[in-house]
Write a protein that holds these residues in place. Structure first.
Motif, mmCIF file in Angstrom:
data_model
loop_
_atom_site.group_PDB
_atom_site.id
_atom_site.type_symbol
_atom_site.label_atom_id
_atom_site.label_comp_id
_atom_site.label_asym_id
_atom_site.label_seq_id
_atom_site.Cartn_x
_atom_site.Cartn_y
_atom_site.Cartn_z
ATOM 1 N N ALA A 149 -2.376 -19.503 -20.579
ATOM 2 C CA ALA A 149 -2.037 -20.099 -19.291
ATOM 3 C C ALA A 149 -2.661 -19.258 -18.185
ATOM 4 O O ALA A 149 -2.914 -18.059 -18.360
ATOM 5 C CB ALA A 149 -0.533 -20.168 -19.121
ATOM 6 N N ALA A 150 -2.913 -19.862 -17.038
ATOM 7 C CA ALA A 150 -3.633 -19.173 -15.960
ATOM 8 C C ALA A 150 -2.926 -17.890 -15.529
ATOM 9 O O ALA A 150 -3.579 -16.858 -15.319
ATOM 10 C CB ALA A 150 -3.787 -20.120 -14.769
ATOM 11 N N THR A 151 -1.598 -17.922 -15.397
ATOM 12 C CA THR A 151 -0.878 -16.722 -14.959
ATOM 13 C C THR A 151 -0.951 -15.617 -16.008
ATOM 14 O O THR A 151 -1.034 -14.431 -15.669
ATOM 15 C CB THR A 151 0.602 -17.044 -14.671
ATOM 16 O OG1 THR A 151 1.176 -17.714 -15.801
ATOM 17 C CG2 THR A 151 0.739 -17.931 -13.452
ATOM 18 N N THR A 152 -0.937 -15.985 -17.283
ATOM 19 C CA THR A 152 -1.066 -14.993 -18.350
ATOM 20 C C THR A 152 -2.450 -14.357 -18.323
ATOM 21 O O THR A 152 -2.600 -13.136 -18.469
ATOM 22 C CB THR A 152 -0.814 -15.649 -19.718
ATOM 23 O OG1 THR A 152 0.433 -16.326 -19.708
ATOM 24 C CG2 THR A 152 -0.803 -14.607 -20.827
ATOM 25 N N ALA A 153 -3.482 -15.190 -18.132
ATOM 26 C CA ALA A 153 -4.851 -14.677 -18.072
ATOM 27 C C ALA A 153 -5.026 -13.717 -16.903
ATOM 28 O O ALA A 153 -5.653 -12.655 -17.034
ATOM 29 C CB ALA A 153 -5.841 -15.840 -17.959
ATOM 30 N N ARG A 154 -4.437 -14.064 -15.744
ATOM 31 C CA ARG A 154 -4.551 -13.183 -14.574
ATOM 32 C C ARG A 154 -3.819 -11.869 -14.797
ATOM 33 O O ARG A 154 -4.276 -10.797 -14.366
ATOM 34 C CB ARG A 154 -4.010 -13.887 -13.323
ATOM 35 C CG ARG A 154 -4.979 -14.880 -12.704
ATOM 36 C CD ARG A 154 -4.558 -15.280 -11.310
ATOM 37 N NE ARG A 154 -3.286 -15.984 -11.296
ATOM 38 C CZ ARG A 154 -3.169 -17.293 -11.424
ATOM 39 N NH1 ARG A 154 -4.255 -18.048 -11.588
ATOM 40 N NH2 ARG A 154 -1.979 -17.868 -11.394
#
Length: 793
Positions: A149-154
């Motif tokens: 997910a985008a927040t995990t990647a960030r």
């Protein structure tokens, strides 16, 4: 003409400041409540609608008949997926197996995250309609891949593109990042998917899954499907209902397994099944708060109607003059409607501001992420239509009533409105307070039910008990050394391993045999694997027999809870032999029921089994002589020595238990807030009525004072009419509230009583609030100089 109507409306608003303030503020509060509830309902109704295939996605569920009761859940066996793909392939575009969504460790360099995720088959991104920021929906075709997910990647890589990079899952599985997707919405069944890993990773890492590949009795997995565009979910559901029954042995067939599909549109609002029937769920609260919103707005509209008709005598001459100079009744009606709509639109402007200011608190209480859609034209169109409708609703009775005056009679003198002219206003006041009283009683009973369940005996000691979910075998391999170091540090008094936390049962067994069992009985038990220190750590309460002995020779012993003893019909359970698929176990002891699942339901019949590798939960009793922070800091220090690559994720048992009341507490809190606002609106209305009554009877008050009436007698005279109306409201509302809440608490096996004092205190409180509301105006009129009273117009 319209311009003239608007000018007159604006002048009336300005010249009658007190009435206008009450009308506008009351309507604004009512509209703000209705707006917030409307936004909440829209959020609930749009659950999962982000999905492009919303109308064609379903989850596969299973019903089994156990002891005469049909139990339905979403746990299915692995081979069912292959069965649907082959035998029923014409019905489905996608068939996706998935694990549960659990905590997992993500390691990348020196960064460690504990995130919830799931293992899914390659078609999952298409079925879930993932919006890919990096990579494509085909990323899971690589059997060693993961999507973030985008927040995990960030959190792991900042703004750097992570695709193609490697990370380690649960400290043992090297995986390649093949894509990044937008976080799924909060109002989604998959909102907690911080990552999705390839199913083949799960298959390779878990040897039990390889056995499950052909095991129709292992119901430990999830299955989602996407139907063909022309397929009907009910028709397909009826076609596949025996897909498992045809594949199981005679013993399992006795449970009469039925496979069914539940469409995505019903996952959230209709999640409950009772005895095989989809009975409802969250939809109950949609109806509940929808009605509350309607009633609160209605209360505000009632204020407008009451004050408008109450001041009819003040506007009688205006109506008479207008009619005398040729105004048609339709024009007068239009004038009064213009005034009510103008008040409504002004109220809406304030309501938007109130709702915007209250939204952060509302989101916190409701557990939502709702925003006002400022840029949505449809929202504004609906709001304007809603405001106009509210204005028409509030203005209908005053417009028809005021425009009906006879001009000749009016211009000759004071209009005679008749002995029953107050009756409609009194009925509306009674309705206002009846609704408010029902809301208050309902709120009190909801919180009383929560308190009753919270104080139910749970069969163990939650104080100072913490649970740690471990995601690798590191701690288990060094458990004794880890345990000794913790005890020697003084941070804890005991520690144990278990297959379940103290607030959940994550395993079940069936097919057991014991003396006296009915051969036709389809049994089912909760099963918790533990080690020898479990009972001492959690503080369970033995009623018969003994605890587990600290010996490997005791591995064939089990301990039953009282519900299991009753379920099995055992008169002398200690020493009883239980046959579990050919292996013999002996009952060593019986404990009081531990409330591990729903606090509103009876404890499930449960078997505690001593196991050399119980499961993924550590249960720790911290030292009561230390503060929780001190104990946790010591535990963290020792944890880093034994499991440096695994974040410490601890949870207090009492806090986890309290989470089981979250839904009821949210409903109770919201209902309480709306009840207070309902009373506030009702009191504003009755305050306005008190102003009008005091003005209307001002000369009568002056005469009575001259004749010797005391201030107390005048206060009582002016207040008693309102108290009588509130008492009538109580008489009407109490049986309605009793009936509604009797049915509500009846949903729970363990429920509180509808105590008389709730109704008594509500009644007394409402009367006191009413007296406080009208007393200011009553006393003001009562202490006025009688000379001024007699001079008043």
């Amino acid at each position: 003409m319209i311009k003239n109507y608007l000018k007159t409306a604006w002048r009336n608003i300005l010249t009658k400041k007190s009435t206008s303030f009450i009308n506008i503020s009351g309507l604004a509060v009512g509209m703000a409540v209705a707006l917030l509830i409307g936004l909440w309902i829209n959020n609930e109704l749009s659950f999962n609608k982000y999905n492009e295939h919303y109308d064609h996605v379903a989850r596969v569920m299973q019903s089994k008949t156990i002891s005469g009761t049909i139990n339905t859940n979403e746990n299915i066996p692995v081979p069912l997926a292959a069965e649907l793909r082959t035998t029923y392939k014409n019905n489905f575009k996608n068939v996706v197996l998935a694990s549960g969504t659990w905590n997992h460790i993500l390691n990348s360099g020196d960064k460690q995250l504990l995130k919830t995720g799931s293992f899914m088959q390659p078609e999952a991104p298409e079925l879930l309609s993932l919006h890919m920021i990096r990579g494509t929906r085909k990323g899971l075709n690589d059997p060693s891949s993961v999507l973030l997910a985008a927040t995990t990647a960030r959190a792991l890589y900042g703004n750097v593109d992570p695709t193609g990079k490697m990370l380690k899952l649960d400290n043992k599985m090297p995986v390649k990042i093949s894509g990044v997707y937008d976080d799924l919405p909060k109002n989604s069944s998959f909102n907690d998917l911080a990552f999705i890993a390839a199913w083949q990773l799960y298959y390779a890492a878990d040897p039990n899954l390889k056995k499950a590949d052909t095991d129709w009795g292992n119901n430990s997995y999830l299955l989602y499907v996407r139907l063909n565009d022309n397929a009907d979910v009910n028709t397909v559901s009826s076609q596949i209902k025996d897909a498992k029954l045809h594949r199981v042995d005679q013993g399992s067939a006795k449970f009469k397994p039925v496979i069914l599909l539940q469409p995505m549109s019903r996952w959230h609002l209709y999640a409950e099944y009772k005895n095989g029937v989809n009975t409802g769920g969250q939809i109950t609260y949609i109806w509940l708060f929808g009605l509350i919103g309607v009633f609160v707005l209605l209360l505000a509209c009632i204020n407008f109607m009451n004050l408008s008709t109450a001041r009819s005598e003040k506007r009688a001459r205006e109506v008479g003059v207008r009619k005398a100079v040729g105004s048609l009744r339709s024009q007068l009606i239009m004038q009064f409607f213009t005034e009510s709509i103008a008040v409504s639109l002004l109220s809406f402007l304030f309501a938007i501001v109130f709702a915007w200011l209250a939204l952060p608190l509302f989101n916190e209480v409701a557990g939502k992420q709702i925003n006002i859609p400022w840029g949505n034209p449809l929202f504004w169109l609906l709001c304007l239509s809603f405001s106009t409708f509210a204005g028409l609703l509030a203005g209908t009775y005053p417009a028809l009533y005021l425009s009906s005056f006879n001009p000749v009679k009016v211009l000759k003198g004071a209009v005679k409105v008749g002995r029953f002219s107050k009756l409609p206003r009194q009925m509306l006041v009674v309705m206002q307070f009846a609704v408010s009283i029902i809301l208050i009683i309902g709120t009190v009973i909801i919180f009383k039910q929560i308190h009753y369940s919270q104080n139910r005996a749970v069969g163990y000691n939650r104080n100072g008990l913490i649970t740690i979910e471990v995601n690798s075998g590191t701690i288990h391999k060094q458990f004794e050394a880890f345990r000794n170091d913790l005890i020697n540090s003084g941070a804890i008094v005991n520690i144990t391993e278990s297959s379940s936390s103290t607030t959940g049962i994550f395993g079940g067994v069936g097919g057991l045999k014991w003396s006296g069992k009915d051969p036709q009985m389809n049994d089912e038990f909760g099963m918790v694997g533990v080690n020898t220190s479990y009972g001492e750590t959690v503080g369970w309460q033995l009623t018969q027999g003994r605890d587990f002995a600290a010996s490997a020779a005791d591995s064939s012993s089990v301990i039953l809870n009282e519900a299991a003893v009753t379920y099995m019909g055992l008169k002398h359970p200690v020493g009883e032999t239980i046959d579990w698929w050919g292996k013999k176990y002996q009952v060593a002891g019986v404990i009081k029921n531990m409330v591990m699942s729903s606090p509103y339901e009876p404890a499930k019949q449960t078997i505690f089994l001593m196991d050399t590798k119980p499961g993924n939960f550590l249960i720790i009793r911290i030292n009561p002589r230390l503060s929780a922070n001190t104990a946790i800091n010591k535990i963290q220090g020792i944890w880093k020595q034994y499991a440096p690559a695994e974040p410490l994720d601890f949870r207090f048992a009492d806090q986890e238990y309290q989470k089981k009341f979250a839904d009821e507490q949210k409903i109770g809190t919201l209902a309480g807030i709306f009840s207070v606002l309902a009373i506030f609106i009702s009191c504003m209305g009755i305050f306005g009525m008190a102003i009008f009554v005091a003005e209307q009877r001002i000369k009568e008050i002056g005469v009575r004072k001259i004749l010797g009436a005391s201030t107390f007698n005048l206060w009582r005279m002016l207040s008693m009419d309102f108290v009588v109306l509130v008492v009538i409201s109580l008489i009407i509302a109490s049986p309605i509230a009793w009936y509604l809440m009797y049915n509500w608490v009846g949903r729970y096996v363990y429920h509180t009583e509808l105590s008389w004092w709730i109704f008594a205190i509500t009644g007394v409180g409402t009367i006191v609030i009413t007296l406080l509301t009208v007393s200011y105006q009553s006393l003001k009129a009562a202490i006025m100089n009688p000379v001024k009273s007699l001079k008043a117009d």
